[in-house]
Design an enzyme around this catalytic site. Structure first.
Site, PDB file in Angstrom:
ATOM      1  N   ASP A   1       9.306   2.542   1.200  1.00  0.00           N
ATOM      2  CA  ASP A   1       8.248   3.372   2.075  1.00  0.00           C
ATOM      3  C   ASP A   1       8.291   3.235   3.374  1.00  0.00           C
ATOM      4  O   ASP A   1       7.245   2.048   3.850  1.00  0.00           O
ATOM      5  CB  ASP A   1       7.120   2.821   1.098  1.00  0.00           C
ATOM      6  CG  ASP A   1       5.673   3.538   1.474  1.00  0.00           C
ATOM      7  OD1 ASP A   1       5.703   4.357   2.567  1.00  0.00           O
ATOM      8  OD2 ASP A   1       4.610   3.553   0.656  1.00  0.00           O
TER       9      ASP A   1
ATOM     10  N   LYS B   1       3.141  10.886   7.521  1.00  0.00           N
ATOM     11  CA  LYS B   1       2.366  10.672   8.638  1.00  0.00           C
ATOM     12  C   LYS B   1       2.955  11.168   9.954  1.00  0.00           C
ATOM     13  O   LYS B   1       2.660  12.385  10.214  1.00  0.00           O
ATOM     14  CB  LYS B   1       2.207   9.178   8.750  1.00  0.00           C
ATOM     15  CG  LYS B   1       1.210   8.573   7.795  1.00  0.00           C
ATOM     16  CD  LYS B   1       0.807   7.041   8.065  1.00  0.00           C
ATOM     17  CE  LYS B   1      -0.021   6.588   6.806  1.00  0.00           C
ATOM     18  NZ  LYS B   1      -1.374   7.364   6.611  1.00  0.00           N
TER      19      LYS B   1
ATOM     20  N   PHE C   1       0.862  -1.222  -0.172  1.00  0.00           N
ATOM     21  CA  PHE C   1       0.079   0.084   0.082  1.00  0.00           C
ATOM     22  C   PHE C   1       0.916   1.059  -0.013  1.00  0.00           C
ATOM     23  O   PHE C   1       1.532   1.407   0.962  1.00  0.00           O
ATOM     24  CB  PHE C   1      -0.980   0.127   1.267  1.00  0.00           C
ATOM     25  CG  PHE C   1      -1.894   1.149   1.275  1.00  0.00           C
ATOM     26  CD1 PHE C   1      -2.881   1.415   0.496  1.00  0.00           C
ATOM     27  CD2 PHE C   1      -1.448   2.414   2.106  1.00  0.00           C
ATOM     28  CE1 PHE C   1      -3.695   2.479   0.362  1.00  0.00           C
ATOM     29  CE2 PHE C   1      -2.425   3.364   2.055  1.00  0.00           C
ATOM     30  CZ  PHE C   1      -3.349   3.732   1.337  1.00  0.00           C
TER      31      PHE C   1
END
Length: 424
Positions: free
Chosen positions: A245, A274, A160
């Protein structure tokens, strides 16, 4: 922590808006006027502090999702709020048409923490991924010498990396892909954790391998021991960039600044987001050495808000929290409390839990599907005052803030045990 009333139950004086409860009122407004791209739990948060949130009717919940790791340091961490307040009183945005007194120090401090030379600041994790893909392709053409428009990037099934057109084009999640084609070419998908498949997918036109060191959305999938080291060896042998990532896994979630480093491996490019904005402002970054990020020149990439002074000021405070090496620092807490969490969850295997995976304060829990879906369990936990979120069928994720206490972790796991016990 003192709990003034039972979590998950209303305090006296529950709010009513007309003939609706406050929760029903806000849910109706969201349903009528907000696009239905999320299916939230029936909780409407109005206030939050540390590891706890309070809804519009006064119910308190222990937040064990932490904004999918955007809130690694809890809600309204005092050091981060103070940094935001100071910067709000000075300057919040200049655009990149001008410099600011925050962007240079932020980039320098982040580069030093990660051990690289340069930083490309952006806003969201998806932007960091897209920026990383662009940089990898340009590096492939200008440094590796791949012929024009032939660059290929290898990615992993189950990964993802956001919701943009390029990213959903190589997603293996049918919900993410369906109805959004045609997609960006140039990506090869291989099974996650399979080094032989990765090696076979590399061609002379391959410029990068993009992976999550731990797959978050897939259910906190930890790769086999030695896999990330094998990825590093494969990339070195083929002169290919290893792009990690770490939007979800980085910045303390696993008990390390970077999950990749926790496995003893260094990537060429790190994608962060984030938690970098402290749960206060969007902030993401691509971090790499000058050989990689130096391929960008003025006019080739940009962002109006990327690297804005407010975000950089908060980001610098985040980096200061992560740099604390002490036993009460964020990284040490994540490792210590992660051991507590996984020890307690292991005791539920065979008692309503099929399997548990994870590292640090991060766990994917496969519930026995005979007891209900992940959504069913998440809703039941919310009624007991614990917030988690389901993913992929009967799997739920726990990713509490790193400021959570051992007592609060016990409360969360006990609630899960009770929910599962009622369904057995």
């Amino acid at each position: 922590m003192t709990i003034t009333h039972i979590p998950g139950t209303p305090v006296p004086g529950t709010h009513i808006v007309g003939t609706e409860t406050a929760t029903a009122h806000h849910e109706r407004l969201m349903h009528e006027h907000s696009a239905h791209n999320y299916h939230p739990l029936p909780v409407v948060v109005a206030h939050a502090l540390g590891a706890w949130v309070t809804d519009v009717e006064g119910r308190r919940y222990l937040d064990c999702l932490a904004g999918y790791s955007a809130l690694n340091f809890g809600h309204r961490h005092p050091a981060l709020v103070a940094a935001a307040h100071r910067q709000l009183e000075r300057v919040t945005l200049t655009s990149r048409a001008f410099g600011s007194d925050q962007i240079g120090p932020f980039c320098s401090e982040l580069a030093a923490l990660v051990g690289k030379q340069m930083v490309l600041p952006m806003n969201t994790g998806a932007e960091a991924v897209e920026s990383g893909l662009k940089v990898a392709r340009k590096w492939g053409y200008e440094v590796k010498g791949v012929p024009a428009d032939r660059a290929r990037i290898v990615v992993a099934a189950g990964g993802f990396h956001g919701r943009t057109i390029s990213v959903v084009g190589f997603s293996t999640d049918p919900d993410a892909r369906g109805g959004f084609g045609p997609f960006t070419p140039g990506f090869e998908v291989v099974p996650y954790g399979d080094a032989d498949a990765l090696r076979a997918a590399i061609t002379p036109d391959t410029v990068a391998v993009l992976l999550e060191p731990v797959q978050g959305e897939a259910g906190v999938i930890v790769p086999p021991v030695g896999y990330l080291a094998a990825v590093r060896e494969i990339c070195d042998a083929a002169r290919v960039l290893f792009v990690a990532d770490e939007v979800q896994s980085g910045l303390g979630r696993t008990g390390h600044v970077l999950a990749t480093r926790g496995a003893g491996v260094d990537a060429d490019v790190y994608l962060l987001g984030k938690a970098l904005g402290g749960g206060i402002t969007p902030l993401s970054a691509v971090v790499a050495d000058a050989e990689v990020l130096g391929v960008l020149r003025p006019g080739q990439h940009g962002s109006t808000f990327g690297g804005n002074p407010l975000a950089c000021a908060v980001g610098r405070a985040v980096l200061e929290l992560l740099a604390d090496p002490g036993p009460d620092g964020m990284l040490a807490r994540a490792r210590r409390l992660g051991d507590v969490l996984h020890g307690r969850l292991a005791g539920l295997v065979g008692r309503g839990v099929v399997a548990v995976r994870g590292v640090g304060l991060w766990a994917g829990i496969d519930v026995d599907p005979r007891l209900g879906t992940g959504r069913d369990v998440s809703e039941a936990l919310a009624r007991r005052g614990v917030l988690v979120k389901d993913t992929h069928g009967a799997t739920i994720r726990l990713s509490p803030p790193l400021v959570i206490t051992g007592e609060e972790l016990e409360f969360a796991v006990h609630a899960l045990a009770e929910v599962l016990g009622e369904r057995r």
